[in-house]
Design a protein around this motif. Structure first.
Motif, PDB file in Angstrom:
ATOM      1  N   SER A  21       0.846  -1.197   0.000  1.00  0.00           N
ATOM      2  CA  SER A  21       0.000   0.000   0.000  1.00  0.00           C
ATOM      3  C   SER A  21       0.875   1.238   0.000  1.00  0.00           C
ATOM      4  O   SER A  21       1.985   1.220   0.550  1.00  0.00           O
ATOM      5  CB  SER A  21      -0.908   0.025   1.234  1.00  0.00           C
ATOM      6  N   ALA A  23       0.101   5.244   0.823  1.00  0.00           N
ATOM      7  CA  ALA A  23      -0.817   6.320   1.176  1.00  0.00           C
ATOM      8  C   ALA A  23      -0.238   7.654   0.713  1.00  0.00           C
ATOM      9  O   ALA A  23       0.949   7.929   0.930  1.00  0.00           O
ATOM     10  CB  ALA A  23      -1.050   6.340   2.681  1.00  0.00           C
ATOM     11  N   TYR A  25      -0.428  11.795   0.880  1.00  0.00           N
ATOM     12  CA  TYR A  25      -0.873  12.897   1.727  1.00  0.00           C
ATOM     13  C   TYR A  25      -0.590  14.220   1.027  1.00  0.00           C
ATOM     14  O   TYR A  25       0.366  14.345   0.280  1.00  0.00           O
ATOM     15  CB  TYR A  25      -0.134  12.856   3.070  1.00  0.00           C
ATOM     16  N   LYS A  71      -5.809   1.659  -7.404  1.00  0.00           N
ATOM     17  CA  LYS A  71      -5.846   2.800  -6.486  1.00  0.00           C
ATOM     18  C   LYS A  71      -7.254   3.015  -5.975  1.00  0.00           C
ATOM     19  O   LYS A  71      -8.233   2.700  -6.642  1.00  0.00           O
ATOM     20  CB  LYS A  71      -5.335   4.066  -7.172  1.00  0.00           C
ATOM     21  N   LYS A  75      -9.542   7.042  -0.699  1.00  0.00           N
ATOM     22  CA  LYS A  75      -8.573   6.869   0.381  1.00  0.00           C
ATOM     23  C   LYS A  75      -7.199   7.420   0.018  1.00  0.00           C
ATOM     24  O   LYS A  75      -6.270   7.344   0.835  1.00  0.00           O
ATOM     25  CB  LYS A  75      -8.436   5.385   0.737  1.00  0.00           C
ATOM     26  N   ASN A  76      -7.065   7.952  -1.206  1.00  0.00           N
ATOM     27  CA  ASN A  76      -5.755   8.429  -1.660  1.00  0.00           C
ATOM     28  C   ASN A  76      -4.675   7.378  -1.452  1.00  0.00           C
ATOM     29  O   ASN A  76      -3.576   7.665  -0.943  1.00  0.00           O
ATOM     30  CB  ASN A  76      -5.361   9.716  -0.934  1.00  0.00           C
ATOM     31  N   THR A  77      -4.995   6.159  -1.828  1.00  0.00           N
ATOM     32  CA  THR A  77      -4.070   5.048  -1.593  1.00  0.00           C
ATOM     33  C   THR A  77      -3.847   4.245  -2.867  1.00  0.00           C
ATOM     34  O   THR A  77      -4.792   3.932  -3.583  1.00  0.00           O
ATOM     35  CB  THR A  77      -4.582   4.123  -0.482  1.00  0.00           C
TER      36      THR A  77
END
Length: 124
Positions: A21, A23, A25, A71, A75-77
Motif C-alpha cells: 500500500s 498512502a 498525503y 488505487k 482513500k488516496n491510496t
C-alpha cells in the motif's frame, strides 16, 4: 507538497502473495500518475507498474499476470497486489508519483514524489 508512505512489505515463500500500500498525503491533483518501482540486490531500479489518472495501467513484462496495480481515490491510496511471487521479485519497492500522464516516464528521474520504500523478500 505530496508525501507518500508505503506499507505491506515483508518476507514470503515463493508462490506466496503480498499486497503493498502507498498512502498519499497532501494535495493530489486529478491529473496525477502513480507507479511502483523496485530495486533488487545488484540490479538497477525498474518501474514495475504504473496507473494514470484515467486508470490506464502498464506492467513490466516480468510481472505481467502476477501483479496488479490499483488505487482507491477516496482513500488516496495506491496498491500493488503481488501473487505467485518468485525469488527474483526480492527488492526494495517504492511508490512514486508525478504530474500528468506517465506512459513514457519510466525512470526515477521522471517522478516528482517518492515514498521511503518497503522491503519484499521472497525465499525459495
Amino acid at each position: 507538497q505530496v508525501r507518500l508512505a508505503e506499507s505491506g512489505g515483508g518476507s514470503v515463500q515463493a508462490g506466496g502473495s503480498l499486497r503493498l500500500s502507498c498512502a498519499a498525503y497532501g494535495y493530489i491533483p486529478h491529473n496525477y500518475c502513480m507507479a511502483w518501482f523496485r530495486q533488487g540486490p545488484g540490479k538497477e531500479r525498474e518501474r514495475v507498474a504504473r496507473i494514470d489518472s484515467d486508470g490506464t495501467t502498464t506492467y513490466v513484462d516480468s510481472v505481467k499476470g502476477r501483479f496488479t496495480i490499483s488505487k482507491d481515490i477516496a482513500k488516496n491510496t495506491l496498491y500493488l497486489q503481488m501473487n505467485s511471487l518468485k525469488p527474483e521479485d526480492t527488492a526494495m519497492y517504492s511508490c512514486a508519483g508525478t504530474y500528468g500522464n506517465c506512459a513514457f516516464k519510466t525512470t526515477g528521474s521522471d517522478f516528482d514524489h517518492w515514498g521511503q520504500g518497503t522491503q519484499v523478500t521472497v525465499s525459495s
